[in-house]
Design a protein around this motif. Sequence first.
Motif, PDB file in Angstrom:
ATOM      1  N   LEU A 169       4.123   0.197   0.925  1.00  0.00           N
ATOM      2  CA  LEU A 169       4.192   0.926  -0.337  1.00  0.00           C
ATOM      3  C   LEU A 169       4.119  -0.038  -1.514  1.00  0.00           C
ATOM      4  CD1 LEU A 169       4.629   3.531  -1.952  1.00  0.00           C
ATOM      5  CD2 LEU A 169       7.103   3.184  -1.674  1.00  0.00           C
ATOM      6  N   GLU A 170       4.748  -1.191  -1.376  1.00  0.00           N
ATOM      7  CA  GLU A 170       4.748  -2.176  -2.462  1.00  0.00           C
ATOM      8  C   GLU A 170       3.326  -2.649  -2.765  1.00  0.00           C
ATOM      9  OE1 GLU A 170       8.551  -1.469  -1.026  1.00  0.00           O
ATOM     10  OE2 GLU A 170       6.852  -2.216   0.160  1.00  0.00           O
ATOM     11  N   GLN A 171       2.530  -2.820  -1.738  1.00  0.00           N
ATOM     12  CA  GLN A 171       1.135  -3.223  -1.947  1.00  0.00           C
ATOM     13  C   GLN A 171       0.340  -2.110  -2.623  1.00  0.00           C
ATOM     14  OE1 GLN A 171       0.628  -4.275   2.315  1.00  0.00           O
ATOM     15  NE2 GLN A 171      -0.395  -6.121   1.565  1.00  0.00           N
ATOM     16  N   THR A 185      -0.561   7.744  -6.031  1.00  0.00           N
ATOM     17  CA  THR A 185      -0.981   6.365  -5.787  1.00  0.00           C
ATOM     18  C   THR A 185      -1.308   6.167  -4.306  1.00  0.00           C
ATOM     19  OG1 THR A 185       0.386   5.591  -7.614  1.00  0.00           O
ATOM     20  CG2 THR A 185      -0.366   3.939  -6.057  1.00  0.00           C
ATOM     21  N   ILE A 186      -0.488   6.744  -3.429  1.00  0.00           N
ATOM     22  CA  ILE A 186      -0.774   6.676  -2.000  1.00  0.00           C
ATOM     23  C   ILE A 186      -2.045   7.448  -1.674  1.00  0.00           C
ATOM     24  CG2 ILE A 186       0.058   7.342   0.295  1.00  0.00           C
ATOM     25  CD1 ILE A 186       2.921   6.884  -0.827  1.00  0.00           C
ATOM     26  N   SER A 307       3.049  16.336   3.936  1.00  0.00           N
ATOM     27  CA  SER A 307       3.969  15.884   4.986  1.00  0.00           C
ATOM     28  C   SER A 307       3.703  14.443   5.387  1.00  0.00           C
ATOM     29  CB  SER A 307       3.844  16.799   6.208  1.00  0.00           C
ATOM     30  OG  SER A 307       4.302  18.100   5.917  1.00  0.00           O
ATOM     31  N   ALA A 308       2.431  14.087   5.492  1.00  0.00           N
ATOM     32  CA  ALA A 308       2.079  12.737   5.931  1.00  0.00           C
ATOM     33  C   ALA A 308       2.511  11.678   4.914  1.00  0.00           C
ATOM     34  CB  ALA A 308       0.578  12.652   6.199  1.00  0.00           C
ATOM     35  N   VAL A 309       2.291  11.949   3.646  1.00  0.00           N
ATOM     36  CA  VAL A 309       2.686  10.985   2.610  1.00  0.00           C
ATOM     37  C   VAL A 309       4.204  10.829   2.580  1.00  0.00           C
ATOM     38  CG1 VAL A 309       2.780  10.575   0.114  1.00  0.00           C
ATOM     39  CG2 VAL A 309       0.637  11.280   1.190  1.00  0.00           C
ATOM     40  N   THR A 318       2.526   4.768   9.782  1.00  0.00           N
ATOM     41  CA  THR A 318       1.803   3.703   9.097  1.00  0.00           C
ATOM     42  C   THR A 318       0.805   4.294   8.103  1.00  0.00           C
ATOM     43  OG1 THR A 318      -0.030   3.585  10.668  1.00  0.00           O
ATOM     44  CG2 THR A 318       1.965   2.308  11.192  1.00  0.00           C
ATOM     45  N   PHE A 319       0.247   3.420   7.309  1.00  0.00           N
ATOM     46  CA  PHE A 319      -0.741   3.816   6.303  1.00  0.00           C
ATOM     47  C   PHE A 319      -1.933   4.531   6.945  1.00  0.00           C
ATOM     48  CE2 PHE A 319      -4.601   2.695   3.837  1.00  0.00           C
ATOM     49  CZ  PHE A 319      -4.265   3.268   2.618  1.00  0.00           C
TER      50      PHE A 319
END
Length: 363
Positions: A169-171, A185-186, A307-309, A318-319
């Motif tokens: 998330l930080e990246q 943002t995600i 839900s996924a986010v 994971t991403f």
Amino acid sequence: MKKIVVLGSTGTIGRGVLDIVRAFPHDFKVVGLTTNTNIKLLKEQAAEFKPLDTGIGEKDLMKIATMKEADIIIVAVVGLSGLLPTLAAIRNGKDIAIATKEVLVVAGELVMKEVKKYNVHIIPIDSEHSAIFQCLRSGEGKEVNKIILTMGKGKIAAMKKEDLSSVTLEQITDRSVWKMGDKITIDSATCLNKSFEVIEARWLFDIKPSKIHIVVHPEYICHSMAEFVDGSIISEMGTPDMKRYIQFALFYPERKKMCVTQGIDITDKTLSFEKAPYDKFPGLKLGFDAIKKGGTMPAVMHGADESAVQAFLLKKITFVDISLIIQKTMKAHKVIQNPTLDKIISAEKWGQAYAKKLIDKKI
């Protein structure tokens, strides 16, 4: 003087709207404001702009969205809470300036039918759609060959495909342009946001999916384009500042000199365009898949993404799992064509629930 209602006045877009009103006090009168939870800021805004009414939470959205005194309703609330108020405002003959993408992603076909039925305008605030909206004023619908949505190229996009599973998330939130909340943002990093924009464009501009194209534009100067049948490509360029688009929507069909943000000096600027990374980011294809299937599929796609986010934020997946979960949820859904509003809302909830089951089962 144009009388406006701002649904979501304490959010980023809502505050931007009020900045424009401050800059043009003789052009606008605020008649209604709402917030979900930021009551303190709402009270400050009400003291300054003196609206006729204010609202708190989803329960008050319908009341404020249908105020008889309003000329235009700015929809800038979070998520599906904007859908019913938008439809109610349209049915009351109000023009809409829309920033809440979920309204058109989940129920775009239904919303645009109501826009035509009640003969009102819907003006996009989102940068890419505002850009296309402006570009399309250069010709008639039958003269449009394709529209071209641009997407940026941040640090995540520059990574190798095999490294994406370890993205944090930080990246993702380490951005130099378009500072936004975690959810969007995600979605931008997975390219789901661009897929949502494809769905929005399909309905907003009544254009076939085959005429919607995506290109990468790393410089964030060109915000989208329209190509006409004679080969001419019209683009909208400028600083990446949402206040430009907010001002355009508020004054439409007029234009006024911008005084709350800076213009751009294009001297020595470089413009480059690259092919969209469909292979690296499978989420980029999902918007096309959703509108190809039609019916309730866009709503299911949106629900699964919610839900996924959330699961990614909680470090449950994971991403790269985000797009995989959405794909599997869409594959499992039996599409309902020409759905009612109730069916659309139910499908979105089904998408959320099915995705959660996949997450709990570790996909």
